[in-house]
Design a protein around this motif. Structure first.
Motif, PDB file in Angstrom:
ATOM      1  N   GLU A   1      -7.655  21.468  24.910  1.00  0.00           N
ATOM      2  CA  GLU A   1      -7.412  22.181  23.660  1.00  0.00           C
ATOM      3  C   GLU A   1      -8.250  21.520  22.562  1.00  0.00           C
ATOM      4  O   GLU A   1      -8.201  20.301  22.388  1.00  0.00           O
ATOM      5  CB  GLU A   1      -5.930  22.151  23.291  1.00  0.00           C
ATOM      6  CG  GLU A   1      -5.070  22.965  24.261  1.00  0.00           C
ATOM      7  CD  GLU A   1      -3.595  22.917  23.912  1.00  0.00           C
ATOM      8  OE1 GLU A   1      -3.196  22.057  23.095  1.00  0.00           O
ATOM      9  OE2 GLU A   1      -2.833  23.744  24.446  1.00  0.00           O
TER      10      GLU A   1
ATOM     11  N   THR B   1      -8.542  21.822  31.873  1.00  0.00           N
ATOM     12  CA  THR B   1      -8.243  22.562  30.644  1.00  0.00           C
ATOM     13  C   THR B   1      -8.123  21.590  29.477  1.00  0.00           C
ATOM     14  O   THR B   1      -7.557  20.500  29.624  1.00  0.00           O
ATOM     15  CB  THR B   1      -6.928  23.352  30.783  1.00  0.00           C
ATOM     16  OG1 THR B   1      -7.053  24.284  31.866  1.00  0.00           O
ATOM     17  CG2 THR B   1      -6.598  24.113  29.511  1.00  0.00           C
TER      18      THR B   1
ATOM     19  N   ASP C   1      -9.460  21.310  18.497  1.00  0.00           N
ATOM     20  CA  ASP C   1      -9.133  21.552  17.092  1.00  0.00           C
ATOM     21  C   ASP C   1     -10.443  21.481  16.319  1.00  0.00           C
ATOM     22  O   ASP C   1     -11.082  20.438  16.255  1.00  0.00           O
ATOM     23  CB  ASP C   1      -8.142  20.488  16.600  1.00  0.00           C
ATOM     24  CG  ASP C   1      -7.786  20.618  15.134  1.00  0.00           C
ATOM     25  OD1 ASP C   1      -8.697  20.563  14.289  1.00  0.00           O
ATOM     26  OD2 ASP C   1      -6.593  20.723  14.817  1.00  0.00           O
TER      27      ASP C   1
ATOM     28  N   GLU D   1      -9.711  30.703  25.327  1.00  0.00           N
ATOM     29  CA  GLU D   1      -8.580  31.463  24.773  1.00  0.00           C
ATOM     30  C   GLU D   1      -8.305  30.928  23.365  1.00  0.00           C
ATOM     31  O   GLU D   1      -8.122  29.725  23.169  1.00  0.00           O
ATOM     32  CB  GLU D   1      -7.332  31.290  25.634  1.00  0.00           C
ATOM     33  CG  GLU D   1      -6.111  32.002  25.076  1.00  0.00           C
ATOM     34  CD  GLU D   1      -4.848  31.722  25.870  1.00  0.00           C
ATOM     35  OE1 GLU D   1      -3.776  32.217  25.473  1.00  0.00           O
ATOM     36  OE2 GLU D   1      -4.939  30.992  26.881  1.00  0.00           O
TER      37      GLU D   1
ATOM     38  N   LEU E   1      -6.185  30.138  20.075  1.00  0.00           N
ATOM     39  CA  LEU E   1      -4.790  29.785  19.835  1.00  0.00           C
ATOM     40  C   LEU E   1      -4.442  29.992  18.365  1.00  0.00           C
ATOM     41  O   LEU E   1      -5.171  29.556  17.479  1.00  0.00           O
ATOM     42  CB  LEU E   1      -4.538  28.319  20.196  1.00  0.00           C
ATOM     43  CG  LEU E   1      -4.705  27.903  21.652  1.00  0.00           C
ATOM     44  CD1 LEU E   1      -4.507  26.399  21.789  1.00  0.00           C
ATOM     45  CD2 LEU E   1      -3.709  28.637  22.532  1.00  0.00           C
ATOM     46  N   GLY E   2      -3.308  30.630  18.123  1.00  0.00           N
ATOM     47  CA  GLY E   2      -2.795  30.728  16.765  1.00  0.00           C
ATOM     48  C   GLY E   2      -3.614  31.634  15.870  1.00  0.00           C
ATOM     49  O   GLY E   2      -4.445  32.426  16.313  1.00  0.00           O
TER      50      GLY E   2
ATOM     51  N   ARG F   1      -9.875  26.325  13.545  1.00  0.00           N
ATOM     52  CA  ARG F   1      -9.644  27.186  14.689  1.00  0.00           C
ATOM     53  C   ARG F   1      -9.189  26.332  15.843  1.00  0.00           C
ATOM     54  O   ARG F   1      -9.750  25.271  16.119  1.00  0.00           O
ATOM     55  CB  ARG F   1     -10.933  27.931  15.065  1.00  0.00           C
ATOM     56  CG  ARG F   1     -10.754  29.202  15.902  1.00  0.00           C
ATOM     57  CD  ARG F   1      -9.575  29.973  15.509  1.00  0.00           C
ATOM     58  NE  ARG F   1      -9.570  31.377  15.826  1.00  0.00           N
ATOM     59  CZ  ARG F   1      -8.447  32.035  16.113  1.00  0.00           C
ATOM     60  NH1 ARG F   1      -7.300  31.392  16.182  1.00  0.00           N
ATOM     61  NH2 ARG F   1      -8.450  33.316  16.330  1.00  0.00           N
ATOM     62  N   TRP F   2      -8.121  26.761  16.517  1.00  0.00           N
ATOM     63  CA  TRP F   2      -7.664  26.126  17.741  1.00  0.00           C
ATOM     64  C   TRP F   2      -8.053  27.009  18.917  1.00  0.00           C
ATOM     65  O   TRP F   2      -7.995  28.249  18.833  1.00  0.00           O
ATOM     66  CB  TRP F   2      -6.144  25.955  17.731  1.00  0.00           C
ATOM     67  CG  TRP F   2      -5.659  24.924  16.759  1.00  0.00           C
ATOM     68  CD1 TRP F   2      -6.354  23.905  16.199  1.00  0.00           C
ATOM     69  CD2 TRP F   2      -4.332  24.826  16.218  1.00  0.00           C
ATOM     70  NE1 TRP F   2      -5.562  23.163  15.353  1.00  0.00           N
ATOM     71  CE2 TRP F   2      -4.320  23.708  15.347  1.00  0.00           C
ATOM     72  CE3 TRP F   2      -3.159  25.568  16.389  1.00  0.00           C
ATOM     73  CZ2 TRP F   2      -3.179  23.317  14.648  1.00  0.00           C
ATOM     74  CZ3 TRP F   2      -2.027  25.175  15.694  1.00  0.00           C
ATOM     75  CH2 TRP F   2      -2.034  24.064  14.842  1.00  0.00           C
ATOM     76  N   LEU F   3      -8.438  26.370  19.995  1.00  0.00           N
ATOM     77  CA  LEU F   3      -8.738  27.141  21.202  1.00  0.00           C
ATOM     78  C   LEU F   3      -8.444  26.310  22.443  1.00  0.00           C
ATOM     79  O   LEU F   3      -8.414  25.076  22.405  1.00  0.00           O
ATOM     80  CB  LEU F   3     -10.204  27.613  21.199  1.00  0.00           C
ATOM     81  CG  LEU F   3     -11.326  26.572  21.173  1.00  0.00           C
ATOM     82  CD1 LEU F   3     -11.634  26.018  22.567  1.00  0.00           C
ATOM     83  CD2 LEU F   3     -12.583  27.187  20.575  1.00  0.00           C
ATOM     84  N   THR F   4      -8.212  27.023  23.522  1.00  0.00           N
ATOM     85  CA  THR F   4      -8.080  26.409  24.847  1.00  0.00           C
ATOM     86  C   THR F   4      -9.308  26.777  25.661  1.00  0.00           C
ATOM     87  O   THR F   4      -9.703  27.947  25.687  1.00  0.00           O
ATOM     88  CB  THR F   4      -6.822  26.917  25.576  1.00  0.00           C
ATOM     89  OG1 THR F   4      -5.657  26.546  24.848  1.00  0.00           O
ATOM     90  CG2 THR F   4      -6.729  26.322  26.979  1.00  0.00           C
TER      91      THR F   4
ATOM     92  N   PRO G   1       1.358  27.476  15.427  1.00  0.00           N
ATOM     93  CA  PRO G   1      -0.005  28.008  15.364  1.00  0.00           C
ATOM     94  C   PRO G   1      -0.099  29.380  14.712  1.00  0.00           C
ATOM     95  O   PRO G   1      -1.075  29.679  14.018  1.00  0.00           O
ATOM     96  CB  PRO G   1      -0.426  28.064  16.838  1.00  0.00           C
ATOM     97  CG  PRO G   1       0.398  27.016  17.512  1.00  0.00           C
ATOM     98  CD  PRO G   1       1.707  27.024  16.796  1.00  0.00           C
TER      99      PRO G   1
END
Length: 387
Positions: free
Chosen positions: A254, A252, A256, A291, A293-294, A181-184, A143
């Protein structure tokens, strides 16, 4: 000319070196690349990214110090091997015109082509007009894309550089890349006995509503790019709950988020936040947190007037009689080190074209065709001679 047989053998050797990320990582692969380049007689630089993880750089000097440099950009890491293989994943087996193995197309064949190009320049004594630089990076498959970031921080990329990443594109020209964008996202509810579910707040349910509405919102966005298509939403993972008979207290997922101009990554995150805020209002007591990610990855593209684009098209026409395909199933959704360098520097002279079908990357029985390697060798050699 580039020695295609040597490129094939180098590809097979690189495949045999386990450089999974996460996993053994790139140290052994980097050592082999350095040794291979030094055997040619090239001076090689190592630039530390993290302990045991070095970007590798070498070059053949051009005749004109003012001419733009051609930078061939390859990465040494691969995704994990995974399951479902019928060929040895580190075997580099050749069968029916294909080389099989993890990293065969993504992107050890491309890296081997870059090595073969510099080898040919030294062996033939051919001097390009501008410097030809080969860079082998670490951490492209992660990431954070740490290798590309460090390359820019170290000042090893110049504003006038013409950057080509020979990543798998099916030998199509990938002139533009989607942003992503990656996110949790984590939803906190309230645990309760499933028999008294009205006393709890079902975090799985709340998060599922966020996911569903966000996907619908992305699908309805009005933006469509002629090459990149439309924005895309994927929920890659979803975890929640502790037992069948317990109202889940937390969940939770994730996400993309793939975007096209005029969107930027912050726009995508804002959509998820607005959807989540609306869902929270319908479920009093639930809360959420996001949050990131990457690395931040905006959409990027090379200009039609960029030297790397014009010269690649000319070389392709010379060898095939037709212009390279630019749109279609060529991996514009993939984000490469070339994309990241364009994003970090604002360059409009970074592009991607290389051997191997994009659909084969990251799969079991990953392969690269020998025909793609041969065409790639011809294009690179013509590109440099025209430079």
């Amino acid at each position: 000319m580039i020695d295609v047989d040597s490129v094939v053998e180098d590809t097979r050797t690189l495949i045999s070196i386990d450089s999974q990320n996460p996993g053994p990582l790139e140290a052994e692969c980097a050592d082999w690349v350095v040794s291979r380049l030094e055997r040619v007689g090239l001076a090689v630089q190592r630039h530390e990214v993290e302990p045991g993880r070095d970007n590798i750089l070498t070059q053949v000097a051009g005749s004109d110090p003012d001419a733009p440099r051609l930078v061939i950009l390859g990465h040494m890491d691969t995704v994990p091997i995974g399951e479902g293989w019928t060929y040895p994943p580190l075997g580099g087996v050749i069968d029916d015109g294909r080389i099989y193995g993890r990293g065969a197309c993504d992107m050890k064949a491309g890296l081997a082509l870059g090595i073969g190009l510099l080898d040919a320049l030294v062996r033939t004594g051919e001097q390009p007009r501008g410097d030809v630089v080969l860079v082998a990076t670490v951490d492209e498959e992660a990431p954070g894309m740490l290798g590309a970031h460090q390359l820019v921080r170290d000042g090893l990329i110049r504003p006038t550089d013409q950057v080509l990443a020979p990543e798998p594109t099916g030998m199509r020209l990938r002139q533009r890349q989607m942003g992503l964008r990656w996110l949790t996202i984590t939803v906190t509810g309230k645990m309760a006995h499933a028999g008294r579910a009205h006393l709890g707040i079902d975090a799985n349910h709340v998060l599922a509503e966020i996911m569903t509405r966000a996907k619908t919102t992305f699908s309805a966005l009005p933006f469509e790019d002629g090459i990149l298509g439309r924005a895309r939403f994927t929920c890659g993972t979803f975890h929640g709950g502790v037992s069948t008979n317990v109202v889940p207290g937390s969940a939770t997922a994730e996400f993309d988020l793939r975007i096209v101009p005029p969107m930027v990554p912050e726009d995508a995150v804002g959509i998820v936040q607005r959807v989540a805020d609306a869902v929270m209002r319908e479920h009093p007591g639930a809360e959420y947190a996001i949050e990131l990610l990457g690395a931040r990855r905006p959409p990027v593209g090379a200009s039609d007037d960029a030297k790397i684009i014009r010269d690649l098209v000319e070389a392709y026409v010379e060898h095939t009689g037709a212009e390279p395909e630019i749109g279609g199933a060529d991996g514009h959704e993939a984000y490469t080190d070339a994309s990241m360098i364009a994003a970090l520097t604002g360059s409009d002279s970074c592009t991607v074209l290389g051997p191997g079908a994009t659909d084969q990357a990251h799969t079991a029985d990953e392969y690269v065709s020998l025909a793609d390697i041969e065409l790639g060798a011809e294009l690179l050699w013509t590109l440099v001679r025209k430079w």
